[in-house]
Design a protein around this motif. Sequence first.
Motif, PDB file in Angstrom:
ATOM      1  N   PHE A  75      43.588  45.863  48.965  1.00  0.00           N
ATOM      2  CA  PHE A  75      44.719  45.137  49.533  1.00  0.00           C
ATOM      3  C   PHE A  75      44.723  43.714  49.002  1.00  0.00           C
ATOM      4  N   LEU A  76      45.886  43.283  48.517  1.00  0.00           N
ATOM      5  CA  LEU A  76      46.093  41.910  48.078  1.00  0.00           C
ATOM      6  C   LEU A  76      47.143  41.302  48.992  1.00  0.00           C
ATOM      7  N   ASP A  77      46.706  40.410  49.877  1.00  0.00           N
ATOM      8  CA  ASP A  77      47.567  39.834  50.909  1.00  0.00           C
ATOM      9  C   ASP A  77      47.997  38.445  50.468  1.00  0.00           C
ATOM     10  N   ASN A  87      44.304  41.266  61.694  1.00  0.00           N
ATOM     11  CA  ASN A  87      44.719  41.082  60.317  1.00  0.00           C
ATOM     12  C   ASN A  87      44.241  42.222  59.437  1.00  0.00           C
ATOM     13  N   VAL A  88      44.522  42.102  58.126  1.00  0.00           N
ATOM     14  CA  VAL A  88      44.396  43.250  57.235  1.00  0.00           C
ATOM     15  C   VAL A  88      42.983  43.804  57.188  1.00  0.00           C
ATOM     16  N   HIS A  89      41.980  42.935  57.062  1.00  0.00           N
ATOM     17  CA  HIS A  89      40.619  43.458  56.922  1.00  0.00           C
ATOM     18  C   HIS A  89      40.171  44.200  58.168  1.00  0.00           C
ATOM     19  N   GLU A  90      40.557  43.706  59.337  1.00  0.00           N
ATOM     20  CA  GLU A  90      40.176  44.385  60.581  1.00  0.00           C
ATOM     21  C   GLU A  90      40.784  45.784  60.639  1.00  0.00           C
ATOM     22  N   ILE A  91      42.053  45.883  60.295  1.00  0.00           N
ATOM     23  CA  ILE A  91      42.758  47.163  60.383  1.00  0.00           C
ATOM     24  C   ILE A  91      42.238  48.130  59.327  1.00  0.00           C
ATOM     25  N   ALA A  92      42.190  47.669  58.081  1.00  0.00           N
ATOM     26  CA  ALA A  92      41.804  48.559  56.989  1.00  0.00           C
ATOM     27  C   ALA A  92      40.351  48.985  57.102  1.00  0.00           C
ATOM     28  N   VAL A 102      41.683  40.988  49.486  1.00  0.00           N
ATOM     29  CA  VAL A 102      41.728  39.614  48.986  1.00  0.00           C
ATOM     30  C   VAL A 102      42.886  38.907  49.672  1.00  0.00           C
ATOM     31  N   TYR A 103      42.591  37.802  50.326  1.00  0.00           N
ATOM     32  CA  TYR A 103      43.588  36.965  50.986  1.00  0.00           C
ATOM     33  C   TYR A 103      43.930  35.784  50.076  1.00  0.00           C
ATOM     34  N   VAL A 104      45.222  35.441  50.043  1.00  0.00           N
ATOM     35  CA  VAL A 104      45.688  34.327  49.221  1.00  0.00           C
ATOM     36  C   VAL A 104      46.552  33.410  50.076  1.00  0.00           C
ATOM     37  N   ASP A 105      46.250  32.120  50.073  1.00  0.00           N
ATOM     38  CA  ASP A 105      47.094  31.162  50.776  1.00  0.00           C
ATOM     39  C   ASP A 105      46.969  29.803  50.102  1.00  0.00           C
ATOM     40  N   VAL A 106      48.038  29.027  50.175  1.00  0.00           N
ATOM     41  CA  VAL A 106      48.035  27.698  49.561  1.00  0.00           C
ATOM     42  C   VAL A 106      47.530  26.624  50.515  1.00  0.00           C
ATOM     43  N   PRO A 152      45.214  51.953  42.248  1.00  0.00           N
ATOM     44  CA  PRO A 152      46.297  51.673  43.209  1.00  0.00           C
ATOM     45  C   PRO A 152      45.893  50.639  44.256  1.00  0.00           C
ATOM     46  N   THR A 153      46.817  49.752  44.524  1.00  0.00           N
ATOM     47  CA  THR A 153      46.571  48.603  45.393  1.00  0.00           C
ATOM     48  C   THR A 153      47.792  48.391  46.278  1.00  0.00           C
ATOM     49  N   ALA A 154      47.571  47.964  47.498  1.00  0.00           N
ATOM     50  CA  ALA A 154      48.675  47.538  48.364  1.00  0.00           C
ATOM     51  C   ALA A 154      48.842  46.036  48.203  1.00  0.00           C
ATOM     52  N   VAL A 155      50.048  45.617  47.836  1.00  0.00           N
ATOM     53  CA  VAL A 155      50.377  44.203  47.696  1.00  0.00           C
ATOM     54  C   VAL A 155      51.239  43.812  48.883  1.00  0.00           C
ATOM     55  N   LEU A 156      50.793  42.816  49.641  1.00  0.00           N
ATOM     56  CA  LEU A 156      51.468  42.450  50.885  1.00  0.00           C
ATOM     57  C   LEU A 156      52.131  41.086  50.766  1.00  0.00           C
ATOM     58  N   PHE A 157      53.412  41.039  51.124  1.00  0.00           N
ATOM     59  CA  PHE A 157      54.144  39.793  51.308  1.00  0.00           C
ATOM     60  C   PHE A 157      54.696  39.823  52.731  1.00  0.00           C
ATOM     61  N   VAL A 158      53.881  39.505  53.688  1.00  0.00           N
ATOM     62  CA  VAL A 158      54.257  39.637  55.098  1.00  0.00           C
ATOM     63  C   VAL A 158      54.571  38.257  55.667  1.00  0.00           C
TER      64      VAL A 158
END
Length: 268
Positions: A75-77, A87-92, A102-106, A152-158
Amino acid sequence: MERPNWAPGELDLTVPSTARVYDFYLGGSHNFAVDRAQARQAIEQWPLLPAALRANRAFLRRAVRFCVDQGIRQFLDIGSGIPTVGNVHEIAQAADPECRIVYVDVDPIAVAHSRAMLAGNERTAVIQADLRKPGDVLESPELTGLLDLSQPTAVLFVAVLHFVPDADDPAGLVRRYLDAVPPGSYLVLSHGSSEGAPRQAAEHEDLYQRTGTQIWMRSHERVLTYFGDCELLPPGLVQMTQWRPEPEDEFFGPPEQLSGFTGVGYKA
């Protein structure tokens, strides 16, 4: 204001942070007085706003579980904010501990929080980067060291693309990230909209602009273009509570008044 030991020294605690405001809406504790003040002002204008954001988080939960059920383990969040409750890691990782995220934030404070919260979880990584610079994200050692983008990867724009102005081409940015992952990958997306509650959405846009962060609510037609060539899976691009609801979901209010669209696409 006392500075927590995890907060970077250059952080201005007098300026609200989108990530921390969102954390407050979800009932988290990773926020400051300035964030709570902005959130309460927004709630006065739009009482259903916290419910809308909880509905968005419920969509995230359902979509991540769906991806795991389809065999996705990466998962690429993008624009992840603070990985607080649900959040994603807890659920997955609850579904399969082998999942990698992998979490991404500015936002430096979101990144500082994330790294502190995820310390010791070797199947997660956090990148401080601007989503408008896909190369910086996709070539970062944190990502390449954890994810294999040939798989295969899930790309998230939530709940993030409504912070990207038209001039930066949100649809083109989504396409850049999807181009980096192979067929069999998924796009998970949610986006704020003025449809359903136009007055409240306009006031919300104005509030964010006055506090230094602009937000762009967009139409169903516009958000639909972000899926590009992906196959939009049933039930399509729908209100947040209408994407594959589950019996245990709480009632968040009339779907049309939550003013946000959600969908999951498949890259064939």
